[in-house]
Structures are given as C-alpha cells and as structure tokens.
Design a protein around this motif. Structure first.
Motif, short mmCIF file in Angstrom:
data_model
loop_
_atom_site.label_atom_id
_atom_site.label_comp_id
_atom_site.label_asym_id
_atom_site.label_seq_id
_atom_site.Cartn_x
_atom_site.Cartn_y
_atom_site.Cartn_z
N HIS A 201 -0.74 -8.34 1.91
CA HIS A 201 -1.34 -7.17 1.27
C HIS A 201 -2.21 -6.40 2.26
O HIS A 201 -2.18 -5.15 2.30
CB HIS A 201 -2.18 -7.59 0.06
N GLU A 202 -2.96 -7.11 3.07
CA GLU A 202 -3.83 -6.45 4.04
C GLU A 202 -3.02 -5.62 5.03
O GLU A 202 -3.35 -4.47 5.33
CB GLU A 202 -4.67 -7.48 4.78
N ILE A 203 -1.93 -6.20 5.54
CA ILE A 203 -1.08 -5.48 6.49
C ILE A 203 -0.47 -4.25 5.84
O ILE A 203 -0.41 -3.16 6.43
CB ILE A 203 0.02 -6.42 7.02
N ALA A 204 -0.01 -4.41 4.59
CA ALA A 204 0.57 -3.27 3.89
C ALA A 204 -0.46 -2.17 3.66
O ALA A 204 -0.18 -0.97 3.85
CB ALA A 204 1.16 -3.73 2.55
N PHE A 205 -1.67 -2.54 3.26
CA PHE A 205 -2.72 -1.55 2.99
C PHE A 205 -3.17 -0.82 4.25
O PHE A 205 -3.56 0.34 4.20
CB PHE A 205 -3.92 -2.22 2.31
N ARG A 206 -3.11 -1.52 5.39
CA ARG A 206 -3.50 -0.87 6.64
C ARG A 206 -2.57 0.28 6.99
O ARG A 206 -2.98 1.22 7.69
CB ARG A 206 -3.49 -1.89 7.78
N SER A 207 -1.34 0.19 6.55
CA SER A 207 -0.37 1.25 6.87
C SER A 207 -0.45 2.42 5.90
O SER A 207 0.29 3.40 6.05
CB SER A 207 1.05 0.67 6.85
N MET A 208 -1.32 2.35 4.91
CA MET A 208 -1.44 3.40 3.90
C MET A 208 -2.74 4.17 4.06
O MET A 208 -3.76 3.62 4.48
CB MET A 208 -1.42 2.80 2.49
N SER A 209 -2.72 5.42 3.70
CA SER A 209 -3.95 6.19 3.60
C SER A 209 -4.67 5.78 2.31
O SER A 209 -4.07 5.17 1.42
CB SER A 209 -3.64 7.69 3.56
N GLU A 210 -5.95 6.12 2.24
CA GLU A 210 -6.71 5.80 1.04
C GLU A 210 -6.11 6.48 -0.19
O GLU A 210 -6.06 5.90 -1.28
CB GLU A 210 -8.17 6.21 1.21
N GLU A 211 -5.64 7.71 -0.01
CA GLU A 211 -5.05 8.44 -1.13
C GLU A 211 -3.77 7.76 -1.62
O GLU A 211 -3.55 7.59 -2.82
CB GLU A 211 -4.74 9.87 -0.70
N THR A 212 -2.94 7.33 -0.66
CA THR A 212 -1.70 6.64 -1.03
C THR A 212 -1.99 5.35 -1.76
O THR A 212 -1.35 5.02 -2.77
CB THR A 212 -0.86 6.34 0.23
N ARG A 213 -2.96 4.63 -1.28
CA ARG A 213 -3.30 3.35 -1.89
C ARG A 213 -3.82 3.52 -3.31
O ARG A 213 -3.49 2.74 -4.20
CB ARG A 213 -4.35 2.65 -1.02
N ARG A 214 -4.62 4.56 -3.54
CA ARG A 214 -5.18 4.79 -4.87
C ARG A 214 -4.13 5.24 -5.87
O ARG A 214 -4.28 5.03 -7.07
CB ARG A 214 -6.30 5.83 -4.81
N THR A 215 -3.06 5.87 -5.36
CA THR A 215 -2.07 6.46 -6.26
C THR A 215 -0.73 5.72 -6.22
O THR A 215 0.31 6.30 -6.54
CB THR A 215 -1.85 7.93 -5.90
N LEU A 216 -0.75 4.46 -5.82
CA LEU A 216 0.49 3.68 -5.79
C LEU A 216 1.15 3.66 -7.17
O LEU A 216 0.48 3.43 -8.19
CB LEU A 216 0.21 2.24 -5.36
N SER A 217 2.44 3.89 -7.20
CA SER A 217 3.17 3.85 -8.47
C SER A 217 3.38 2.41 -8.91
O SER A 217 3.20 1.47 -8.12
CB SER A 217 4.53 4.54 -8.30
N GLY A 218 3.77 2.24 -10.16
CA GLY A 218 4.06 0.91 -10.66
C GLY A 218 5.17 0.24 -9.87
O GLY A 218 5.12 -0.96 -9.59
N THR A 219 6.19 1.02 -9.49
CA THR A 219 7.30 0.47 -8.70
C THR A 219 6.83 -0.01 -7.33
O THR A 219 7.23 -1.07 -6.85
CB THR A 219 8.40 1.52 -8.53
N SER A 220 5.94 0.79 -6.70
CA SER A 220 5.42 0.41 -5.38
C SER A 220 4.58 -0.85 -5.46
O SER A 220 4.67 -1.73 -4.60
CB SER A 220 4.59 1.56 -4.80
N LYS A 221 3.75 -0.95 -6.50
CA LYS A 221 2.93 -2.15 -6.68
C LYS A 221 3.81 -3.37 -6.91
O LYS A 221 3.56 -4.45 -6.37
CB LYS A 221 1.98 -1.97 -7.86
N PHE A 222 4.87 -3.20 -7.71
CA PHE A 222 5.81 -4.30 -7.97
C PHE A 222 6.48 -4.74 -6.68
O PHE A 222 6.60 -5.94 -6.39
CB PHE A 222 6.86 -3.86 -8.99
N THR A 223 6.92 -3.77 -5.87
CA THR A 223 7.60 -4.09 -4.61
C THR A 223 6.66 -4.82 -3.66
O THR A 223 7.06 -5.78 -2.98
CB THR A 223 8.10 -2.80 -3.95
#
Length: 317
Positions: A201-223
């Motif tokens: 999870h940490e590695i995945a979150f590092r590749s995301m902007s704060e905006e992307t992380r806050r607005t993750l879709s249900g499908t993205s969270k599931f993946t």
C-alpha cells in the motif's frame, strides 16, 4: 509543483477506537477468515495429503485433486471443513482486532503517527506477532482436529466427534501438541500477511498524488486490496511453509519422543530442504487467494485503522 501541492499538511491524529470499533474489527476479521479458509478447504486437503501421505508425494495440486476424487469421492475434498470454519472464525477475529490494537498502542508509544514512521517496520512485525500469538491459543486445538481428520479418513465423522475424541484420548497435551510449531508457522505467516500488505500500500500511495489518493474509485480500491493481498499471500506462504509441513507431521503423530524443539529438529533433518517445502506450490496458490480475499472482505466491514506509511498525511486509511 502546483499551488495545491504547496498547501500545508494537517497533523495526523490517532483515532480513538471504541469498543464498538474493536467489535467491528473482530467481526470483520472473523468473517473474512472463516469465509476464505472455508472456501479453500479442498485445496488444503490436497496440500496436507501431499505433505504427509507417501501416496501423494509425487503429485501436484491438479493430479492430487483427481487422485482424492478417484479414490475417496468428491466429498473427501471437504474433509475438515468444520474445524477449519470454526477455528479461523475465532482466530481471524482475534488476529485482525489484535493487530489494530497493538499497532495503535505502538504508534501512541512512539509519540504519534509522524514519529512512528521510522519505526513502522518494527511496529508491523511486533503487532502482527503479538496478535497472532494470542489468536493461536484459540486456533491450535481446532487445527489439530482438522489435521487429524484430513490425514486419517477413519478418525472421526466431523468437528464435534473429532475434537471430542482428541480431547478424551490425549487431553490438553494432545490438543496443544502443535502449539509451538503452529506459532512457528502462523507468526511468520502473519508477518508476511500484514507487513508486506502495508508496504505494498505504501509503494502504491507513493506513486499517487494526494488528490488521486483521496478520490480513488471503488474499483481502484478493490484492485489495490487484491493486488497487495496476492503479493502478501505469496510472502506469507513462503515464510511459513517449513513450519506448516512440520505441524502436519506433529499432528499426524510422526517424530521421536522428547521435547518439541527436539522433535521438530529431527523431523526437519529427516525431511530435508525439499521435504520441508513439499506442497509449496499449492499452498502459495491457496494463501494468495486467502490473504487477498481476507483483505478485500475486511475492508468492507472494518473501520479505518491507524496509518503510519512514510508518505502519510493522515492517520487513517
């Protein structure tokens, strides 16, 4: 860097969990573990046979499954379902709730989420180990019953008769004969499961902007949950497999008399490196399915837990 990225970060706050939150952690962990372990019963039957039955030594997952069906019928693939479902119901609840409790306690002791970041590996390892230790006290008698049912088709007809016979004939010493090897199996398993999942999870979150992380879709969270769980499952299987093999041997009654460390050492020497990792392929498949399924289901019912990832801007996930 955009002006949005320059906004000051809010200090992370440790959530104050209530008894209701811990009940939710326990229930979510109990359900996710009993559902996934129960569904994997056929895989576990074949894996256990490969580990302890000479007739299965040269078989793989597919050929082993066919052999079980051909010699004993399809119902044999559900052998041990009762103790598996009940055992992992209570073990899963205790493990997941315990992990959340001990992680929060460690973060508080470190001085908060920001201060705990540099200790996060030790916190993950310690929280997983302590939670698993107490959960295994509940699991061990039921796991011993399951292995007896799977390894000896004539031992009993199910959970109640198997547990009763084991308790009557062997007492507490027999019910907990596998406690040390199950700790050797389950603690590395929990370490792989929780620690690797956290870092994925940490590695995945590092590749995301704060905006992307806050607005993750249900499908993205599931993946994300699924992918992290699969990788964590592979790690858990590899770390815990030698002890899993020895546990099967101990509960089958193999090995010399004497202390548990002595019995484990003798059995390990007799098995050798290849023997200790017999059945690893099927178990990696099983464990990847188990762990990924558990994290996906757990996320549906559990409240957010404490987050101490390196790029953390919030105390919860």
């Amino acid at each position: 860097m955009t002006s949005k990225a320059m906004k000051p970060r809010q200090a992370a706050v440790i959530p104050q969990f209530t008894s209701k939150d811990y009940s939710s952690f326990f229930l979510a962990g109990a359900l996710c573990c009993t559902i996934t372990h129960g569904a994997m019963t056929p895989v576990d039957v074949v894996k256990t046979r490969i580990q302890i039955d000479p007739a299965y030594k040269k078989l793989n997952m597919l050929t082993g499954t066919r052999y079980v069906i051909a010699t004993e019928g399809p119902r044999a693939l559900l052998t041990g379902f009762g103790p598996t479902a009940v055992g992992y119901l209570i073990q899963g609840g205790a493990k997941f709730a315990g992990y959340e409790y001990w992680k929060k306690t460690a973060v508080e002791s470190a001085g908060g989420p920001e201060a705990a970041v540099k200790y996060r590996t030790a916190i993950y390892l310690g929280s997983a180990s302590i939670a698993e230790f107490f959960a295994d006290i509940l699991l061990t008698p039921l796991e011993a019953t399951r292995i007896r049912l799977v390894s000896d088709r004539t031992y009993a007809t199910g959970l109640v008769t198997g547990f009763t016979r084991l308790a009557r004939e062997g007492g507490m010493s027999e019910l907990y004969a596998g406690f040390v090897p199950i700790l050797c199996k389950q603690i590395p398993y929990a370490i792989g499961q929780f620690t690797v999942n956290e870092f994925c999870h940490e590695i995945a979150f590092r590749s995301m902007s704060e905006e992307t992380r806050r607005t993750l879709s249900g499908t993205s969270k599931f993946t994300l949950q699924l992918g992290s769980g699969i990788i964590a499952g592979f790690a858990a299987a590899i770390l815990s497999h030698p002890a899993d093999t020895l546990l099967s041997q101990i509960n089958k009654g193999h090995g010399p008399k004497g202390s548990m460390p002595h019995r484990l050492a003798v059995l390990a020497r007799e098995a050798g490196f290849r023997g200790l990792f017999a059945g690893l392929g099927p178990r990696m498949v099983m464990t990847a399915g188990l762990v990924s399924g558990q994290f996906v289901l757990y996320a549906l019912g559990a409240p957010p837990g404490v987050e101490i990832h390196k790029d953390s801007t919030s105390a919860v996930i």
